[in-house]
Scaffold this motif. Structure first.
Motif, PDB file in Angstrom:
ATOM      1  N   MET A  40      46.598  47.236  44.920  1.00  0.00           N
ATOM      2  CA  MET A  40      46.043  48.231  44.008  1.00  0.00           C
ATOM      3  C   MET A  40      47.103  49.255  43.580  1.00  0.00           C
ATOM      4  SD  MET A  40      42.418  50.031  44.688  1.00  0.00           S
ATOM      5  CE  MET A  40      41.152  49.075  43.919  1.00  0.00           C
ATOM      6  N   THR A  79      41.535  51.305  37.691  1.00  0.00           N
ATOM      7  CA  THR A  79      42.133  51.032  38.998  1.00  0.00           C
ATOM      8  C   THR A  79      42.375  52.331  39.755  1.00  0.00           C
ATOM      9  OG1 THR A  79      43.146  49.035  38.111  1.00  0.00           O
ATOM     10  CG2 THR A  79      44.030  49.865  40.187  1.00  0.00           C
ATOM     11  N   TYR A 151      46.242  41.381  40.201  1.00  0.00           N
ATOM     12  CA  TYR A 151      44.786  41.335  40.015  1.00  0.00           C
ATOM     13  C   TYR A 151      44.214  40.001  40.499  1.00  0.00           C
ATOM     14  CZ  TYR A 151      44.344  45.763  37.530  1.00  0.00           C
ATOM     15  OH  TYR A 151      44.327  47.092  37.205  1.00  0.00           O
TER      16      TYR A 151
END
Length: 168
Positions: A40, A79, A151
């Motif tokens: 992330m 995000t 991702y």
């Protein structure tokens, strides 16, 4: 007819619950040490690179780069939002939301749309188009594919988490 002057009072547990739930938010430092947490952070850093490399050029003259900008900025903001949700453990305070399903849908859609944007970005980079912006566009294309792979990794971890929750 005489009226009764009896007053009945009831107390609510709402104020007690409100004061108990307004305590400080938890902070999960360990999340950043997990693979999904590291992915992330990588998505945020490299996603920022993708859209700043394009934003520094005259991308608005070419619709393909407008699409890449939309995807990059949209998922960059989301995000960051999800990183804050996970780090502050807000998901534990809102149990009505199926967080594993939300995470899977978010990461899955980010993977698919970022893959499309990376392909569009890479196929739009040519020296004939604008040689002045060539290096920035080529670099943004490279980083878009790296973010896409991040991702993809988070989609995998979200799927594993979602699958383990649905089997229980």
């Amino acid at each position: 007819r005489p009226r009764s002057h009896t007053v009945t009072t009831t107390s609510s547990s709402f104020t007690a619950n409100l004061s108990a739930s307004s305590s400080t938010l938890a902070y999960d430092r360990e999340f950043l040490r997990t693979l999904p947490g590291l992915l992330m952070v990588t998505e945020i850093v490299l996603g920022l690179l993708v859209w700043t490399l394009i934003a520094g050029t005259e991308y608005f003259l070419y619709p393909a780069f407008g699409w890449v900008m939309f995807v990059a900025v949209f998922y960059w903001v989301l995000t960051i939002f999800f990183l804050i949700i996970y780090m502050t453990m807000t998901y534990t305070r809102i149990p009505q939301v199926p967080w594993t399903t939300v995470g899977l849908c978010f990461n899955g859609s980010a993977f698919v749309l970022y893959l499309i944007a990376a392909i569009v970005d890479a196929s739009s980079v040519t020296k004939e188009l604008d040689s002045h912006n060539y290096n920035s566009w080529a670099a943004s294309s490279f980083f878009a594919f790296v973010v896409t792979s991040c991702y993809a990794g988070n989609t995998y971890f979200s799927f594993i988490s979602w699958q383990s929750r649905t089997l229980q």
